[in-house]
Design a protein around this motif. Structure first.
Motif, PDB file in Angstrom:
ATOM      1  N   GLU A 167       0.800  -1.222   0.000  1.00 13.97           N
ATOM      2  CA  GLU A 167       0.000   0.000   0.000  1.00 13.97           C
ATOM      3  C   GLU A 167       0.833   1.273   0.000  1.00 13.97           C
ATOM      4  OE1 GLU A 167      -2.642  -0.370   3.307  1.00 13.97           O
ATOM      5  OE2 GLU A 167      -3.826  -1.952   2.363  1.00 13.97           O
ATOM      6  N   GLU A 168       2.080   1.172  -0.436  1.00 12.29           N
ATOM      7  CA  GLU A 168       2.926   2.358  -0.540  1.00 12.29           C
ATOM      8  C   GLU A 168       3.718   2.312  -1.842  1.00 12.29           C
ATOM      9  OE1 GLU A 168       5.367   3.333   2.778  1.00 12.29           O
ATOM     10  OE2 GLU A 168       3.810   2.917   4.272  1.00 12.29           O
ATOM     11  N   ASP A 169       4.362   3.443  -2.184  1.00 10.76           N
ATOM     12  CA  ASP A 169       5.163   3.508  -3.397  1.00 10.76           C
ATOM     13  C   ASP A 169       6.377   2.589  -3.295  1.00 10.76           C
ATOM     14  OD1 ASP A 169       3.440   5.405  -4.409  1.00 10.76           O
ATOM     15  OD2 ASP A 169       4.691   7.112  -3.817  1.00 10.76           O
ATOM     16  N   ASP A 170       6.773   2.037  -4.438  1.00 12.82           N
ATOM     17  CA  ASP A 170       7.972   1.215  -4.486  1.00 12.82           C
ATOM     18  C   ASP A 170       9.216   2.058  -4.241  1.00 12.82           C
ATOM     19  OD1 ASP A 170       6.315  -0.871  -5.125  1.00 12.82           O
ATOM     20  OD2 ASP A 170       6.842  -0.902  -7.252  1.00 12.82           O
ATOM     21  N   ASP A 171      10.309   1.380  -3.944  1.00 13.28           N
ATOM     22  CA  ASP A 171      11.572   2.069  -3.693  1.00 13.28           C
ATOM     23  C   ASP A 171      12.706   1.195  -4.214  1.00 13.28           C
ATOM     24  OD1 ASP A 171      13.373   4.012  -2.676  1.00 13.28           O
ATOM     25  OD2 ASP A 171      12.016   4.394  -0.989  1.00 13.28           O
ATOM     26  N   ILE A 172      13.937   1.687  -4.100  1.00  9.81           N
ATOM     27  CA  ILE A 172      15.100   0.916  -4.536  1.00  9.81           C
ATOM     28  C   ILE A 172      16.275   1.159  -3.594  1.00  9.81           C
ATOM     29  CG2 ILE A 172      14.475   0.964  -6.991  1.00  9.81           C
ATOM     30  CD1 ILE A 172      16.767   3.081  -7.299  1.00  9.81           C
ATOM     31  N   ALA A 173      17.283   0.302  -3.697  1.00 12.76           N
ATOM     32  CA  ALA A 173      18.585   0.530  -3.066  1.00 12.76           C
ATOM     33  C   ALA A 173      19.649   0.065  -4.040  1.00 12.76           C
ATOM     34  CB  ALA A 173      18.695  -0.225  -1.746  1.00 12.76           C
ATOM     35  N   LEU A 174      20.722   0.829  -4.165  1.00 10.74           N
ATOM     36  CA  LEU A 174      21.814   0.468  -5.069  1.00 10.74           C
ATOM     37  C   LEU A 174      22.848  -0.421  -4.395  1.00 10.74           C
ATOM     38  CD1 LEU A 174      22.437   3.948  -6.733  1.00 10.74           C
ATOM     39  CD2 LEU A 174      21.218   1.997  -7.715  1.00 10.74           C
ATOM     40  N   ILE A 175      23.048  -0.228  -3.084  1.00  9.20           N
ATOM     41  CA  ILE A 175      24.101  -0.939  -2.367  1.00  9.20           C
ATOM     42  C   ILE A 175      23.535  -1.870  -1.309  1.00  9.20           C
ATOM     43  CG2 ILE A 175      26.207  -0.711  -0.997  1.00  9.20           C
ATOM     44  CD1 ILE A 175      26.379   0.384  -3.857  1.00  9.20           C
ATOM     45  N   ASP A 176      22.681  -1.352  -0.427  1.00  2.00           N
ATOM     46  CA  ASP A 176      22.179  -2.171   0.671  1.00  2.00           C
ATOM     47  C   ASP A 176      20.819  -1.707   1.153  1.00  2.00           C
ATOM     48  OD1 ASP A 176      22.733   0.009   2.668  1.00  2.00           O
ATOM     49  OD2 ASP A 176      24.807  -0.497   2.233  1.00  2.00           O
ATOM     50  N   ALA A 177      20.035  -2.672   1.584  1.00  9.91           N
ATOM     51  CA  ALA A 177      18.756  -2.423   2.265  1.00  9.91           C
ATOM     52  C   ALA A 177      18.846  -3.113   3.617  1.00  9.91           C
ATOM     53  CB  ALA A 177      17.589  -2.965   1.448  1.00  9.91           C
ATOM     54  N   VAL A 178      18.639  -2.356   4.691  1.00 10.73           N
ATOM     55  CA  VAL A 178      18.883  -2.863   6.036  1.00 10.73           C
ATOM     56  C   VAL A 178      17.651  -2.655   6.895  1.00 10.73           C
ATOM     57  CG1 VAL A 178      20.353  -2.672   8.082  1.00 10.73           C
ATOM     58  CG2 VAL A 178      21.336  -2.321   5.804  1.00 10.73           C
TER      59      VAL A 178
END
Length: 339
Positions: free
Chosen positions: A172-183
């Motif tokens: 129910e929210e906008d998508d997102d991205i990470a180039l190096i890390d998602a923590v």
């Protein structure tokens, strides 16, 4: 056919709280203006190439453009003073079909740009805090490389490599991205954004694992290095109590700041692998706490190689030497001047 060169300098990069709680370097806007000015020297040395630029609220690139007496097309900032400005500029530069974009910033700046243009052709210059994605280049040579690519004097495909991206899909929210890390952090609030307490970290999903870097990627790199060219990622489960963990690594989680990090498990995963996260927690993307998950709210994180194309500056100049691109450019400029 010459395509435009985009220039996007982030006035906020290199200035966050890690200058107070750690020992991160400061990149002031005067230095960024000098970097842009050297890029312009390199660009114009190759010949006339159209330039479009992010007209930020601190006039970083505009000042360099005016001092160099160069004609260029500004893209006006939204004026929010947030990453939204960079994302909007990326969309506009994509619409203008820029052949290459020079960015000035850190991991966060480039992440914001790529959110607007996922497979953008980039030369990222490091002027931020966590600088795993961008690297330090002499800006004069960056300008030359950008002009060679935009003018098609060097083949883009020969000197660029597509990068990995972690796609973040939140219920129910906008998508997102990470180039190096998602923590995943157990903090309940975003706060000062920077990750400064390893005891709050639970899961780290990495595209890169570099022992010679700073931040979450260093944790993975000290355990199992993972290069940008490898079609894989790392998933690390972290302990809330490093002293009692079976494995412990002392890692630089910020510039000038080491902490003990407890490791519960580490797994190398292939492209396409996904991780499910359920709130409450905070998701930190490329070193900054960005998204808050409410209780029982779900996020799916998946790694793919569909991100930006990063140009290897040295390879671009080596290719130019092999095909005498700069020699031809000089002869052409002299002929044009004589006429």
């Amino acid at each position: 056919m010459k395509r435009a060169i985009g220039i996007a300098a982030n006035p906020a990069s290199g200035k966050d709280i890690r200058r107070l709680v750690a020992r991160a370097s400061v990149f002031d806007n005067q230095e960024k203006c000098s970097i842009v000015a050297r890029c312009l020297v390199g660009i114009t040395a190759v010949g006339h190439t159209p330039i479009v630029y992010f007209d930020d609220t601190h006039r970083i690139t505009r000042s360099a453009i005016e001092d160099a007496n160069i004609t260029a097309t500004p893209i006006e900032s939204l004026g929010t003073g947030t990453a939204r400005d960079t994302t909007r500029v990326a969309i506009d530069m994509k619409d203008l079909d820029c052949g290459v974009v020079i960015t000035l910033g850190g991991d966060g700046t480039n992440r914001a740009f790529v959110k607007g243009w996922l497979n953008a052709p980039l030369i990222p210059i490091s002027t931020g805090t966590n600088n795993v994605f961008p690297v330090i280049h002499e800006a004069t040579i960056v300008g030359v490389a950008a002009a060679l690519i935009a003018s098609e004097m060097v083949c883009f495909e020969d000197v660029a490599a597509q990068q990995k991206v972690i796609h973040v899909r939140i219920d129910e929210e906008d998508d997102d991205i990470a180039l190096i890390d998602a923590v995943v952090s157990m903090d309940r609030f975003i706060g000062a954004r920077a990750l400064l307490d390893s005891g709050q970290l639970r899961t780290a999903f990495l595209t890169h694992a570099n022992p010679a870097a700073v931040g979450m990627t260093a944790i993975g790199g000290l355990l199992e290095p993972l290069d940008t060219t490898v079609d894989a990622g790392l998933v690390i489960e972290l302990s809330s109590n490093p002293a009692s963990a079976r494995t412990r690594v002392r890692a630089p989680i910020a510039p000038g700041l080491f902490q003990d990090v407890g490791i519960c498990s580490l797994q190398r995963v292939e492209l396409g692998h996904s991780v499910e996260i359920v709130g409450p927690c905070v998701l930190a993307l490329d070193g900054e706490r960005e998204r808050v998950l409410k209780p029982n709210q779900r996020a799916i994180l998946a790694i793919e190689r569909d991100g930006p194309w990063v140009i290897d500056v040295e390879r671009a100049l080596q290719a130019a030497a092999k095909n005498s691109a700069l020699v031809h450019a000089r002869e052409l400029n002299e002929a044009q001047h004589a006429s």
